[in-house]
Design an enzyme around this catalytic site. Structure first.
Site, PDB file in Angstrom:
ATOM      1  N   HIS A 109      -8.972  -1.115  -2.231  1.00 55.10           N
ATOM      2  CA  HIS A 109      -8.197  -1.701  -1.123  1.00 55.10           C
ATOM      3  C   HIS A 109      -9.077  -2.419  -0.098  1.00 55.10           C
ATOM      4  O   HIS A 109      -8.649  -2.667   1.015  1.00 55.10           O
ATOM      5  CB  HIS A 109      -7.361  -0.615  -0.434  1.00 55.10           C
ATOM      6  CG  HIS A 109      -6.198  -0.140  -1.266  1.00 55.10           C
ATOM      7  ND1 HIS A 109      -5.466   0.984  -0.964  1.00 55.10           N
ATOM      8  CD2 HIS A 109      -5.643  -0.652  -2.395  1.00 55.10           C
ATOM      9  CE1 HIS A 109      -4.509   1.139  -1.869  1.00 55.10           C
ATOM     10  NE2 HIS A 109      -4.604   0.169  -2.756  1.00 55.10           N
ATOM     11  N   THR A 168      -4.607  12.019  -1.711  1.00 54.05           N
ATOM     12  CA  THR A 168      -3.750  10.823  -1.686  1.00 54.05           C
ATOM     13  C   THR A 168      -2.305  11.228  -1.924  1.00 54.05           C
ATOM     14  O   THR A 168      -2.021  12.141  -2.695  1.00 54.05           O
ATOM     15  CB  THR A 168      -4.229   9.744  -2.683  1.00 54.05           C
ATOM     16  OG1 THR A 168      -3.289   8.669  -2.706  1.00 54.05           O
ATOM     17  CG2 THR A 168      -4.430  10.267  -4.084  1.00 54.05           C
TER      18      THR A 168
HETATM   19  P1  OAD Z   1      -1.564   8.855   2.751  1.00 51.49           P
HETATM   20  O1  OAD Z   1      -1.608   8.950   4.240  1.00 51.49           O
HETATM   21  O2  OAD Z   1      -0.362   8.272   2.125  1.00 51.49           O
HETATM   22  O3  OAD Z   1      -1.732  10.309   2.127  1.00 51.49           O
HETATM   23  C1  OAD Z   1      -2.756  11.174   2.522  1.00 51.49           C
HETATM   24  C2  OAD Z   1      -2.633  12.444   1.698  1.00 51.49           C
HETATM   25  O4  OAD Z   1      -3.732  13.278   2.048  1.00 51.49           O
HETATM   26  C3  OAD Z   1      -1.364  13.256   1.939  1.00 51.49           C
HETATM   27  O5  OAD Z   1      -0.816  13.654   0.680  1.00 51.49           O
HETATM   28  C4  OAD Z   1      -1.842  14.470   2.732  1.00 51.49           C
HETATM   29  O6  OAD Z   1      -1.126  15.652   2.415  1.00 51.49           O
HETATM   30  C5  OAD Z   1      -3.272  14.599   2.230  1.00 51.49           C
HETATM   31  N1  OAD Z   1      -4.184  15.235   3.192  1.00 51.49           N
HETATM   32  C6  OAD Z   1      -4.147  15.181   4.551  1.00 51.49           C
HETATM   33  N2  OAD Z   1      -5.162  15.878   5.081  1.00 51.49           N
HETATM   34  C7  OAD Z   1      -5.865  16.399   4.036  1.00 51.49           C
HETATM   35  C8  OAD Z   1      -7.027  17.222   3.919  1.00 51.49           C
HETATM   36  N3  OAD Z   1      -7.680  17.661   4.995  1.00 51.49           N
HETATM   37  N4  OAD Z   1      -7.463  17.560   2.685  1.00 51.49           N
HETATM   38  C9  OAD Z   1      -6.797  17.128   1.571  1.00 51.49           C
HETATM   39  N5  OAD Z   1      -5.710  16.356   1.617  1.00 51.49           N
HETATM   40  C10 OAD Z   1      -5.239  15.982   2.826  1.00 51.49           C
HETATM   41  O7  OAD Z   1      -2.877   8.090   2.315  1.00 51.49           O
HETATM   42  P2  OAD Z   1      -3.194   7.364   0.917  1.00 51.49           P
HETATM   43  O8  OAD Z   1      -2.600   8.099  -0.216  1.00 51.49           O
HETATM   44  O9  OAD Z   1      -4.652   7.109   0.908  1.00 51.49           O
HETATM   45  O10 OAD Z   1      -3.220   1.046   1.648  1.00 51.49           O
HETATM   46  O11 OAD Z   1      -2.440   5.999   1.117  1.00 51.49           O
HETATM   47  C11 OAD Z   1      -2.539   5.030   0.101  1.00 51.49           C
HETATM   48  C12 OAD Z   1      -2.558   3.656   0.686  1.00 51.49           C
HETATM   49  O12 OAD Z   1      -1.420   3.477   1.529  1.00 51.49           O
HETATM   50  C13 OAD Z   1      -3.720   3.365   1.600  1.00 51.49           C
HETATM   51  O13 OAD Z   1      -4.892   2.988   0.929  1.00 51.49           O
HETATM   52  C14 OAD Z   1      -3.211   2.230   2.429  1.00 51.49           C
HETATM   53  C15 OAD Z   1      -1.791   2.692   2.683  1.00 51.49           C
HETATM   54  O14 OAD Z   1      -0.873   1.729   2.811  1.00 51.49           O
HETATM   55  C16 OAD Z   1      -3.782  -0.074   2.155  1.00 51.49           C
HETATM   56  O15 OAD Z   1      -4.326  -0.112   3.248  1.00 51.49           O
HETATM   57  C17 OAD Z   1      -3.696  -1.249   1.251  1.00 51.49           C
END
Ligand code: OAD
Length: 233
Positions: free
Chosen positions: A109, A177
């Site tokens: 990304h 994620t």
């Molecule tokens: P999200 O914010 O969608 O998800 C984060 C995940 O991490 C969730 O499932 C939380 O439960 C988990 N989480 C939070 N704290 C945690 C911890 N301390 N340990 C383990 N897990 C934890 O973020 P992404 O999945 O990265 O795209 O989002 C995907 C994409 O959506 C991003 O790259 C971004 C966004 O739109 C772009 O910028 C193109």
């Protein structure tokens, strides 16, 4: 789990949460009352480049104040000490994997510390503020440079090499994620179809949890070092 030969790891915002970077969905998808789509699309940049530059300038500056956590460091150690191949694909635009010691991270990304010229396509390392008067060092276009972030509606980077790695691995691990954003959310199915084992490490069950053979729940700073220790055992 028998020791694999090629591990592919996919990380998301959850791995950087304990370093102090907000995840997307936990922040409610809002930034100063702007829906995230309002600052993360090519249309938004065309309509209000000053606002979009300010958003990413703030995030780039904030990155300088955070440190990699135990999960980033553990993955760096895995790459150094594992007797096999480790490919790390991240959806994160921070540089905490690199600062945690991992080399050749695939940033599907994009990256906060990189700029992209919308006039000529040149990409270069850039760690300062961008503005509507910034000049591209390759083609000299003023206002050409934009954040090197893959916005909604744009094609993620390195999809060919990612697909090759996911098909070739024998263990696919997803860390922190939500499984809400494709194509990354579909990698687990591809890995499974090519007979890899699949493991999820996340704070809570994600949207894609059911697709993983094994799911471990908890904070990344505990789960990741423990799992890495197993792989190096
Ligand atoms: P999200 O914010 O969608 O998800 C984060 C995940 O991490 C969730 O499932 C939380 O439960 C988990 N989480 C939070 N704290 C945690 C911890 N301390 N340990 C383990 N897990 C934890 O973020 P992404 O999945 O990265 O795209 O989002 C995907 C994409 O959506 C991003 O790259 C971004 C966004 O739109 C772009 O910028 C193109």
């Amino acid at each position: 789990m028998a020791h694999p030969k090629h591990i592919v790891i996919l990380t998301g915002a959850g791995i950087s949460a304990e370093s102090g970077i907000d995840t997307f969905r936990d922040a409610g998808g809002l930034w100063e009352n702007h829906p995230i789509e309002q600052v993360a699309t090519p249309q938004a940049f065309a309509a209000d480049p000053v606002l979009v530059h300010r958003f990413y300038n703030l995030r780039r500056a904030a990155l300088k104040k955070v440190e990699p956590n135990a999960a980033h460091l553990a993955l760096g150690r895995l790459q150094d000490e594992f007797d096999g191949e480790v490919t790390l694909i991240t959806q994160n635009v921070d540089d905490l994997h690199e600062r945690g010691g991992f080399r050749n991270v695939i940033h599907m990304h994009g990256e906060l510390n990189s700029a992209l010229c919308s006039a000529c396509g040149h990409r270069w390392e850039y760690r300062e503020d961008l503005s509507i008067t910034s000049i591209c060092p390759a083609c000299q276009t003023a206002g050409g440079p934009r954040p090197d972030i893959v916005w909604f509606g744009e094609m993620p980077y390195a999809m060919n090499s990612i697909e090759r790695a996911v098909k070739a691995c024998d263990l696919f691990v997803s860390i922190g994620t939500s499984g809400a954003v494709y194509p990354a959310a579909g990698f687990v199915q591809l890995a499974h179809a090519y007979r890899a084992k699949t493991l999820e490490l996340n704070l809570e069950p994600s949207q894609g949890s059911a697709m993983f053979a094994e799911s471990r729940l908890g904070p990344a700073t505990q789960l990741v070092p423990d799992w890495v220790a197993e792989m190096l055992d």
